[in-house]
Write a protein that holds these residues in place. Structure first.
Motif, PDB file in Angstrom:
ATOM      1  N   UNK A  95       2.815   8.630  -6.063  1.00  0.00           N
ATOM      2  CA  UNK A  95       1.566   8.040  -5.574  1.00  0.00           C
ATOM      3  C   UNK A  95       0.327   8.740  -6.104  1.00  0.00           C
ATOM      4  N   UNK A  96       0.482   9.841  -6.832  1.00  0.00           N
ATOM      5  CA  UNK A  96      -0.657  10.593  -7.342  1.00  0.00           C
ATOM      6  C   UNK A  96      -1.565   9.677  -8.166  1.00  0.00           C
ATOM      7  N   UNK A  97      -2.832   9.596  -7.768  1.00  0.00           N
ATOM      8  CA  UNK A  97      -3.807   8.804  -8.496  1.00  0.00           C
ATOM      9  C   UNK A  97      -3.786   7.322  -8.180  1.00  0.00           C
ATOM     10  N   UNK A 148       7.438  -3.388  -9.710  1.00  0.00           N
ATOM     11  CA  UNK A 148       7.849  -2.562  -8.575  1.00  0.00           C
ATOM     12  C   UNK A 148       9.352  -2.621  -8.436  1.00  0.00           C
ATOM     13  N   UNK A 149       9.839  -2.151  -7.274  1.00  0.00           N
ATOM     14  CA  UNK A 149      11.290  -2.115  -7.089  1.00  0.00           C
ATOM     15  C   UNK A 149      11.895  -3.486  -6.937  1.00  0.00           C
ATOM     16  N   UNK A 155      -0.930 -10.539  -0.825  1.00  0.00           N
ATOM     17  CA  UNK A 155      -0.397  -9.462  -1.647  1.00  0.00           C
ATOM     18  C   UNK A 155       0.806  -8.814  -0.975  1.00  0.00           C
ATOM     19  N   UNK A 156       0.700  -8.576   0.332  1.00  0.00           N
ATOM     20  CA  UNK A 156       1.823  -7.982   1.060  1.00  0.00           C
ATOM     21  C   UNK A 156       3.023  -8.919   1.049  1.00  0.00           C
ATOM     22  N   UNK A 195       2.983   1.939  -0.077  1.00  0.00           N
ATOM     23  CA  UNK A 195       4.403   1.673   0.100  1.00  0.00           C
ATOM     24  C   UNK A 195       5.203   2.746  -0.615  1.00  0.00           C
ATOM     25  N   UNK A 196       6.057   3.444   0.137  1.00  0.00           N
ATOM     26  CA  UNK A 196       6.879   4.528  -0.403  1.00  0.00           C
ATOM     27  C   UNK A 196       8.303   4.334   0.079  1.00  0.00           C
ATOM     28  N   UNK A 197       9.239   4.106  -0.845  1.00  0.00           N
ATOM     29  CA  UNK A 197      10.638   3.997  -0.475  1.00  0.00           C
ATOM     30  C   UNK A 197      10.905   2.949   0.584  1.00  0.00           C
TER      31      UNK A 197
END
Length: 819
Positions: free
Chosen positions: A773-775, A96-97, A401-402, A785-787
């Protein structure tokens, strides 16, 4: 032909798409005897906005006057570039980022950028100079790459931007034909594009040019430097005292007068002293010269210039060393804002220039895992997750996990612990057995083990009361509960120690001592119940109650099916209903506002009142109160009340369909209706913003309005132009938020064994963050989680509006095959 003439001859013979020539800069000395010099180009009063894009950018002057003389420019560049120099470079893929899933430990770029870039510079020095040039150079940064004979990258050199000329491709096939670099000896070297890394902050229209914060902050830097220089010169040449005392010097010796006059000598060391001067006979005066408007003007100018320069670079004042008048929370927030909005994009821009040296699936980036400021949103996310765990909404493994930790993967960490008693809700039958809430599947079919069923109610263990009764019956008379437990432990009946009174003997002794002539009612009832059970061989009423209680628990297992997914028709139907309701509401709203404009009560006491006589005091030269006319709060409440029933019906219908598809149960959780209420509240806020814009229009119109009819035309025109976009936005946003929110609430109510997959419309309107996030499949209840932001579902009204407005995505719900 001598080699030094070749570049000039090439320029004459080969036409190139270079910038037009400009006249030589004119030099003007502002202040005699001072080293500061100001230059301006012909026809341009601001030196930072030069014509010809990057070709007119005087890099030497930028360094001398914009970087070395302006403290705020220097500190801004230092604040940004120091992180580029100290953070190590990583090459990896996956993850991830925050962390790569796989990293490269041995690559030429890692050795050059983290260790030694060239014989003169270490990797840290090279990266800091690169960052500073990128911030100051309009041309960007040019890095020359040197390869070994085997094709391995062995050296990186920063080229001075003002010594590099970009030669465009005449056919526009590759944009750049080659680069020409004039070295320090005056020789021109031709560099192929494959040997040069060109990094620049892209210009919106010119691909051969970059942008720099100095363009926006140029005037502020000029004002800051010139104001400081002016004040320094004033202090050096003025030597103004703090005050002047005038006395009669008629009878004073001339040498004494000279000594007094010497105190008027210029220089900062005399500032603030009292000075004696002569006046008329017997006169005494005092003049205060310590404070003048000029000093106050300088302070205001300096403060304004500082704020504008820091804003252009995106560096808060606390980052450059001044955190006064800020709380710890505000200072932490400013530091995170600096990293999120300024430093991270700058780091990504620098790192992206080296992506061409790696394979397609490997990414170059700076390692920011140790940056404490970036933990701010993660700390908030962990705090929210802890509260959700304490409320029994997520499991320990989900919280880990978070928090970025590996899950335990044991029954206790997979279970939901419901407050306030912290009773565990197992995720599957095996976990139920491990937690003591159900039979062990491994013991299925063994003697004395009850048949496998759904988990028993909390507080019931496999060693149930029914099993105790069966074991006691098998032992026969003469042994008690202690015997049963011992027999269970060893697998066979045990005789009690000698002298121990059994339960049967105790009962016989009690019966002998009783005064009753025979057994009581209780004993008769027990005997009658035993006789009935022995005759029929069927369980009693208690067993039937247990069986009936177990039935609803058994239906909790999710059936295997194809899941459920809301369709475009669901969104479109609700969107049309909301659009119709909002359109009707806005039409009525426009009529009410126009009527209020014409109402005498509103116009009284303004210049729009038509006086009935010369003494009519209701006509004054004042404007209408536009906020009173639009009455935004009233319409926000009415919007929410109008849309709530419509949205709730759609939410209930959606929740029922999802529940029937996943569990077969026709139940609607309360959270489904909550999604409709939140969406209706959002619509009310949108109407509030719409009316705030209308109030501004009325305010601006009144500046030139001749009568109330001008305001009426302004209102009508505003609704005609702004209403369609508002209706479409409210309808689409409410439909997506309500349908997805109700579906997600029903799926979460179905149980922990449900997963959901993000589905986009797949067209060009889908934003990049949602395309990523597709799929993507996650367990129900786990946010996407987005941006750096969390979305519970598409259109989540609690997420940033940039990630939800005009969103048309949905989720596909299904049962987890592992569950």
């Amino acid at each position: 032909m001598p080699r030094q003439f070749l570049p000039a001859l090439r320029g004459l013979l080969i036409p190139r798409a270079a910038a037009p020539t400009r006249p030589a800069p004119e030099t003007k000395d502002l202040l005699a005897g001072n080293s500061y010099v100001s230059m301006s180009y012909a026809g341009v009063t601001n030196m930072w906005g030069t014509p010809g894009r990057a070709d007119g950018w005087d890099m030497e002057r930028v360094i001398v006057e914009g970087y070395e003389r302006s403290i705020w420019t220097f500190k801004s560049v230092e604040a940004i570039s120091k992180h580029v120099s100290t953070l190590p470079i990583q090459i990896g893929r996956g993850g991830d980022e925050r962390r790569f899933e796989e990293t490269l430990e041995d690559h030429p770029l890692l050795r050059l950028l983290n260790s030694k870039a060239n014989p003169l510079e270490t990797g840290d020095v090279f990266k800091k100079r690169l960052s500073a040039q990128l911030l100051l150079s309009k041309k960007g940064v040019f890095i020359e790459k040197t390869y070994s004979r085997a094709g391995t990258l062995v050296r990186l050199d920063l080229l001075p931007p003002d010594r590099v000329q970009i030669i465009p491709d005449a056919r526009n096939a590759d944009y750049v034909a080659h680069f020409e670099f004039t070295d320090y000896s005056g020789q021109v070297r031709e560099l192929l594009p494959k040997h040069v890394i060109w990094i620049r902050d892209p210009h919106p229209t010119d691909p051969f040019c970059g942008v720099t914060p100095l363009e926006a902050a140029g005037l502020s830097i000029d004002l800051d430097v010139k104001a400081r220089t002016y004040n320094i010169s004033f202090i050096d040449n003025d030597g103004r005292p703090g005050g002047i005392v005038g006395i009669d010097l008629d009878d004073v010796d001339p040498r004494e007068v000279d000594r007094i006059q010497q105190r008027l000598a210029p220089g900062a060391h005399n500032a603030g002293q009292l000075t004696l001067v002569g006046t008329g006979p017997g006169g005494v005066t005092y003049v205060d010269t310590s404070a003048r408007p000029r000093e106050m003007a300088y302070e205001t100018l300096s403060s304004t210039s500082k704020g504008e320069i820091l804003a252009a670079f995106g560096v808060p004042e606390s980052i450059v060393g001044n955190a006064s008048e800020r709380t710890y929370a505000n200072a932490d927030r400013e530091e995170w804002t600096f990293w999120d909005h300024t430093e991270l994009p700058h780091l990504n821009l620098v790192a992206s220039g080296f992506d061409g040296e790696t394979d397609d699936d490997w990414v170059v980036r700076f390692d920011t895992s140790g940056v404490q400021a970036l933990e701010f949103p993660r700390r908030q996310e962990r705090e929210e997750a802890r509260k959700e765990w304490e409320a029994g909404l997520i499991t320990i493994d989900e919280y880990r996990k978070i928090a970025g930790r590996a899950p335990f993967g044991v029954p206790q960490s997979r279970a939901l612990w419901i407050s306030p008693q912290k009773a565990p809700v197992p995720a599957n039958a095996a976990d139920a057995a491990a937690l003591g809430l159900g039979p062990d599947p491994a013991a299925e079919g063994q003697a004395g083990t009850p048949p496998t069923g759904a988990p028993l109610p909390p507080g019931t263990s496999p060693d149930s009361a029914a099993a105790d009764v069966a074991a006691a019956r098998a032992l026969g008379p003469g042994q008690g509960a202690a015997d049963v437990a011992a027999a269970r432990a060893l697998g066979e009946p045990l005789a009690l120690p000698a002298g121990t009174q059994t339960a049967t003997e105790a009962v016989a002794e009690a019966r002998a001592a009783t005064t009753s002539p025979g057994p009581g009612d209780a004993a008769a009832d027990v005997a009658r119940a035993r006789g009935t059970q022995e005759e029929t061989g069927l369980p009693g009423a208690a067993a039937e109650d247990v069986a009936s209680a177990r039935e609803p628990v058994e239906t909790k297992a999710l059936p295997k099916n194809d899941g459920h997914e809301v369709t475009d028709d669901d969104f479109d139907a609700l969107s049309m209903a909301v659009a119709a309701a909002v359109t009707a509401l806005l039409a009525r709203q426009e009529g009410v506002i126009l009527a209020r404009l014409r109402a005498p009560k509103i116009r009284k006491g303004t210049r729009y009142w038509e006086p009935e006589n010369d003494d009519d005091v209701r006509h004054v030269d004042a404007d209408l109160d536009q906020d009173r006319v639009v009455s935004a709060a009233r319409w926000a409440d009415e919007t929410a009340q109008t849309l709530t029933p419509i949205l709730q019906l759609a939410a209930i219908a959606t929740a029922r369909k999802v529940g029937q598809a996943l569990t077969g149960a026709d139940t609607v959780p309360p959270a489904a209706a909550a999604a409709a209420i939140v969406s209706a509240a959002y619509a009310g806020e949108a109407i509030t913003g719409f009316l705030a814009e209308l109030a501004e229009v009325l305010h601006d119109t009144q500046l030139d309005a001749e009568g109330i009819w001008d305001l009426e035309r302004a209102v009508t025109g505003f609704y005609m132009s702004a209403e369609p976009a508002l209706v479409a936005r409210i309808a689409e946003t409410c439909a997506v938020a309500t349908i997805n929110g109700a579906a997600d609430a029903a799926a979460e109510h179905a149980g922990p064994g449900v997963i959901r997959t993000w589905i986009t419309r797949g067209d060009d309107r889908v934003r990049p963050a949602h395309k990523a996030l597709q799929g993507k499949t996650l367990p129900v209840g786990t946010p996407y989680t987005v941006g750096g932001a969390s979305l519970r579902y598409p259109g989540d009204p609690f997420a940033p509006i940039a990630l939800t407005v005009n969103c048309r995505c949905r989720l596909h719900y299904d049962t987890d095959p592992k569950e």
